[in-house]
Enzyme design. Structure first.
Site, PDB file in Angstrom:
ATOM      1  N   LYS A 193       0.998  -1.141  -0.016  1.00  0.00           N
ATOM      2  CA  LYS A 193      -0.131  -0.065  -0.115  1.00  0.00           C
ATOM      3  C   LYS A 193       0.803   1.181  -0.113  1.00  0.00           C
ATOM      4  CE  LYS A 193      -3.881   1.476  -0.401  1.00  0.00           C
ATOM      5  NZ  LYS A 193      -5.007   1.157  -1.465  1.00  0.00           N
ATOM      6  N   SER A 395      -8.778  -0.516  -5.166  1.00  0.00           N
ATOM      7  CA  SER A 395      -9.096  -0.175  -3.736  1.00  0.00           C
ATOM      8  C   SER A 395     -10.534  -0.139  -3.862  1.00  0.00           C
ATOM      9  CB  SER A 395      -8.290   0.990  -3.479  1.00  0.00           C
ATOM     10  OG  SER A 395      -7.695   1.050  -2.040  1.00  0.00           O
TER      11      SER A 395
END
Length: 629
Positions: A193, A395
Site C-alpha cells: 500500500k 481499492s
C-alpha cells in the site's frame, strides 16, 4: 449634497439592476437557441469529424460556472467514451458518412481501456469500407494509440510524435515534511500500500518498485500490442530503445522521424490535410476556405442519432472518479448520490438487470460501503448484477465491485490495491520551532485527543491503527465471500498490491475479459432477455447544461484557450499538470478525510481535473514557496 449623492447612488443601482436583468434574459435566450436540438438536416454528406479538444472520460463531470469565471479559463472538454463509440458505429452504417476525421490537435488523452475501445470502433469503420484520417501537430502516447488505427495519419511539418511509455517519477515529501517538522501520522495495512510512501520516504520502497515494474510492464506490452496490430510496420523498438538516435537520424525533424519509423503516413499543414479529405468526400459547396470539406461535428451527429431504447431496461450505474461521501458528481463518485440513484431505480421496479461500470481508484471507505450496500440490495431482490471495469477499478473501486455475480475487465484495466490507509499530520514540533508549546489538564488518556497541535498520545495511535486493521479485515472478508476464496488466500494477493487485468483474471479477482457491451449482454441473458428485447438505461445523473453554457461564456472559447500543441507545448502541459500534483498531494495530507481505500499509486487517467495545473489557492502558494526556498 448628501441627498443628491444618495439619489445618484439609487439611480446607478437601478441602472445596474436593469442591465443585469437584461443580461440574464439575453443569456437565457441565447442558451435556448444554442442548445436547441438540431434535426437531421444538420447532418451533411461527407466526413464525420471528431475534434477531441480535451479528454476522453467515462462520465462527463459537473462544471461550476463561477469557478470558471474566477479562474478565467474555459473548462477542459470531456468526451464520454460511449458517445464516441456510438457515433463511430452509427457512422459506419450510414451512407451519408464517407470518411471519419480525427482532429487530435488539442487532444489531452484518456485511459488505455477507453482508447482501445475507440480504436476497435475505428476498425469497424474501416471494415465498412470507409477511410479514417487523423491529424495533429504533435502525437503523444494516447494520441498515437488512436492515430495508429487511421487509414492515413497526418502530422504538421512543425510537429512530430514522441512515444514515452507508461511510468515515470512521482514526488516524495519526507524531506520537506522533516524540514517543516511536521509529523505525518500514517496508519496503513498492506505491504504494497504505497499510497502513503510519499509522506514517509524519499524514494520508492523495494515492494512498491516491484509492483510498479510488473504493472507498468503489463500496460506497456498491451500498448505496443495494440499499436503493432494496427500498424505492423511501425518500428517501435527503434523509437523506444534509443529515441535520441532516432530523432538525430532525421536531423531533428520529428515529423520526418515519425514517418520514417512508420508511426505517421503523411506530413502536411492543416490545409493540405483538408484538401486530402476533400478528395475523398467531395468539395465543400458552402465554403471557399482553404482546406474546407463537407463535414458533421460530433454533437450534431449524436443529436441526429440517439441511442434506441426498445424493450426492457438493463440499468447501468457509473462509478467514475474518486469515491467521496455525500452528493458529489457526476465525474466524482459521491456515495450518497449513487446509492440514491440505485435505490430509486430499484424502487421503480423497471430494471431487469444491473451493470456497475467502475472507473475509479477508490477513496472513502464509508462511501464505498454505502454504494456496495445499495448494490447488494439488487442481489437480494433477485436482480442479476455484473461489474464492468474500465481503466481503473482499484481499492475502493474494487470494494464496490464485490457484490457482482460476474466481473468483466480488460487486460489494460488496473485493479486490486486491496488495502486501507489514513494520513493525519500533527504540528507539535513545528510549533515548538517558533516558540509555541501546549499544556493542560487531562482526566483520561483521550482528553482533548486527537489533537493535531499538541500531538497524538500513544493511545490514539493504537486506536487509529486498530481501526485501519479492522477495516482491512472487513475488506478481506468482503472479497473472500464474493470471490469464493478463503481470507488467507485473499490476503496473499491483497496487501495493497495493484494488478493489471490479465493478472487479476489469473488470480480470480476478475472473471473474464470484455467491455461494457459484454457485461450488458451477460446481465441481459441472466435476466432471461432476448437480443433486441432490452436496452441500457444509464442511471448516472447528467451535468446541468446551463452551468456548462455559463462556464463557456465566462471562460471563453474552449478551443481558443488551448496552447499550441507542438511537442514543446505537450511537454509544458505535462509540467503544468505535475505542479497540480504537488497541490493535490499536499491537500490530501492536510485535509480532513476518513479511512481511505484509495489507489494513489495507480497510473493517473487523464481527466478535466488532472490536466489542469495548480490553483491560485493558499495551499498551492505555500507549497510553491516552500519548494522554492
Amino acid at each position: 449634497m448628501d441627498f443628491a449623492r444618495k439619489v445618484w447612488k439609487l439611480i446607478v443601482a437601478v441602472k445596474d439592476g436593469l442591465v443585469l436583468v437584461f443580461m440574464l434574459i439575453f443569456f437565457f435566450t441565447l442558451f435556448a437557441i444554442l442548445t436547441a436540438r438540431p434535426d437531421e438536416g444538420g447532418v451533411r454528406d461527407g466526413a464525420l469529424v471528431l475534434a477531441l479538444d480535451g479528454v476522453v472520460v467515462e462520465e462527463r463531470s459537473v462544471v461550476d460556472p463561477f469557478d470558471a469565471l474566477l479562474s478565467g479559463a474555459a473548462p477542459t472538454g470531456e468526451y464520454p467514451v460511449r458517445d464516441i463509440v456510438h457515433a463511430l458505429d452509427t457512422a459506419a452504417k450510414d451512407e451519408r458518412i464517407e470518411a471519419v476525421v480525427l482532429d487530435l490537435s488539442t487532444f489531452l488523452g484518456g485511459g488505455q481501456v477507453h482508447l482501445s475501445e475507440i480504436g476497435a470502433a475505428l476498425e469497424r469503420v474501416k471494415g465498412a469500407g470507409k477511410p479514417v484520417l487523423s491529424y495533429a501537430m504533435a502525437y503523444g502516447d494516447d494520441g498515437m494509440l488512436l492515430a495508429a488505427h487511421a487509414t492515413e495519419a497526418w502530422v504538421d511539418p512543425l510537429g512530430g510524435a514522441l512515444v514515452a511509455g507508461p511510468g515515470g517519477e512521482r514526488l516524495y515529501y519526507a524531506g520537506l515534511i522533516d524540514r517543516l517538522n511536521i509529523n505525518a501520522k500514517v496508519y496503513r495495512v498492506g505491504t504494497y500500500k504505497s499510497a502513503v510512501e510519499p509522506y514517509l520516504l524519499s524514494e520508492m520502497s523495494p515492494e512498491a518498485r516491484e509492483n510498479a515494474n510488473a504493472l507498468y510492464g503489463a500496460l506497456w506490452e498491451e500498448w505496443q500490442a495494440n499499436v503493432k496490430k494496427a500498424r505492423p510496420d511501425a518500428d517501435l523498438d527503434r523509437i523506444t530503445s534509443d529515441p535520441a538516435a532516432w530523432v538525430e537520424s532525421a536531423r531533428g525533424d520529428l515529423s520526418r522521424a515519425a514517418v520514417d519509423a512508420g508511426l505517421i503516413d503523411a506530413i502536411g499543414s492543416k490545409t493540405k490535410f483538408g484538401e486530402r479529405v476533400a478528395e475523398l468526400v467531395g468539395e465543400d459547396l458552402w465554403s471557399d476556405a482553404p482546406g474546407a470539406y463537407p463535414s458533421t461535428d460530433l454533437d450534431i451527429w449524436l443529436d441526429a442519432n440517439p441511442v434506441e431504447e426498445a424493450g426492457n431496461a438493463v440499468g447501468v450505474i457509473t462509478i467514475a472518479g474518486e469515491i467521496v461521501d455525500g452528493e458529489a458528481g457526476p465525474g466524482t463518485a459521491g456515495g450518497t448520490r449513487i446509492a440514491d440513484l440505485l435505490d430509486e431505480a430499484l424502487a421503480s421496479g423497471d430494471l431487469k438487470a444491473l451493470v456497475v461500470r467502475v472507473d475509479s481508484p477508490g477513496g472513502s471507505v464509508t462511501a464505498s460501503e454505502e454504494i456496495r450496500q445499495a448494490i447488494v440490495r439488487y442481489r437480494a431482490a433477485g436482480i442479476p448484477v455484473a461489474v464492468s471495469m474500465a481503466n481503473v477499478a482499484a481499492s475502493g473501486g474494487y470494494w464496490v465491485s464485490t457484490p457482482a455475480e460476474r466481473i468483466f475487465a480488460e487486460p489494460e484495466t488496473i485493479t486490486g490495491s486491496i488495502g486501507i490507509f489514513g494520513v493525519i499530520p500533527t504540528f507539535e514540533d513545528t510549533l515548538a520551532d517558533i516558540g509555541v508549546t501546549t499544556d493542560g489538564v487531562k482526566t483520561t488518556p483521550l482528553s482533548g485527543q486527537p489533537d493535531p497541535l499538541s500531538g497524538f498520545t500513544p493511545e490514539v495511535d493504537t486506536i487509529l491503527q486498530a481501526v485501519i486493521e479492522n477495516n482491512y479485515a472487513r475488506f478481506l472478508t468482503i472479497v473472500a465471500r464474493s470471490r469464493s476464496m478463503d481470507a488467507a488466500r485473499v490476503d496473499s494477493i491483497a496487501q495493497g498490491r495493484v494488478w493489471d487485468g490479465g493478472s487479476a483474471r489469473q488470480l480470480g479477482l476478475v472473471d473474464q475479459f470484455g467491455g461494457l457491451d459484454a457485461a450488458l449482454q451477460w446481465a441481459a441473458s441472466e435476466a432471461g432477455l432476448e437480443d433486441g428485447d432490452w436496452h441500457a438505461r444509464y442511471l448516472a445523473s447528467e451535468p446541468d447544461g446551463f452551468d456548462a453554457f455559463l462556464a463557456g461564456m465566462f471562460g471563453g472559447d474552449a478551443k481558443a484557450s488551448h496552447p499550441p500543441r507542438d511537442v514543446f507545448a505537450m511537454i509544458a502541459a505535462r509540467h503544468h499538470a505535475r505542479l497540480g500534483q504537488v497541490e493535490s498531494d499536499v491537500e490530501r495530507l492536510v485535509s480532513v478525510r476518513g479511512a481511505q481505500a484509495m489507489c494513489l499509486e495507480c497510473p493517473v487517467t487523464p481527466t478535466a481535473r488532472s490536466t489542469k495545473g495548480p490553483s491560485a489557492g493558499w495551499l498551492a502558494r505555500i507549497a510553491a514557496g516552500v519548494l522554492g526556498s
